[in-house]
Design a protein around this motif. Structure first.
Motif: not given
Length: 129
Positions: A46, A48, A89, A92, A96
């Motif tokens: 992951e 990002l 963030t 993201a 995920y």
């Protein structure tokens, strides 16, 4: 019939009569992950999220430094950029999570008969809970 075959036959018939299989803990020959290995694995799975954390930290430090130096306009723009990067963030991170849940559900990694067997194993072995 040999002694071993008789024992196996008796054991199998006992398991069939109860309907539950005896739980046998997995044989793990691999050692546990260290912190560095886990950090690297998560970063590569992951990317990002840690990149977003770094960008957020940059905007935070830059905004505080601008505030300390008396540049209010740049400080405000850095704090707004920090809020935006924090939101991206978190987006993201959630993205995920949704993607991984989707992968587990539809690619056969979770659900179905395995969950029933796993539940039975947890009931038989309280240490697995």
């Amino acid at each position: 019939m040999s002694q071993n075959q008789e024992n196996e036959t008796n054991t199998n018939s006992n398991m069939m009569s109860t309907g539950l299989q005896q739980y046998q803990p997995p044989k793990s020959s691999s050692k546990l992950e260290t912190f560095d290995q886990k950090l690297w694995r998560k970063f590569s799975e992951e990317p990002l999220v840690p990149i977003g954390c770094g960008v957020t930290l940059y905007f935070l430090v830059s905004g505080i430094r601008s505030f300390y130096n008396g540049n209010a306009k740049r400080s405000q723009s850095m704090m707004r950029a920090r809020v935006l990067s924090q939101g991206l963030t978190i987006g993201a991170f959630v993205g995920y999570g949704v993607y991984n849940a989707y992968q587990q559900k539809y690619n056969g990694k979770g659900g179905g008969e395995k969950d029933v067997n796993d539940r039975d194993a947890r009931i038989l072995d309280p240490d697995r809970r």
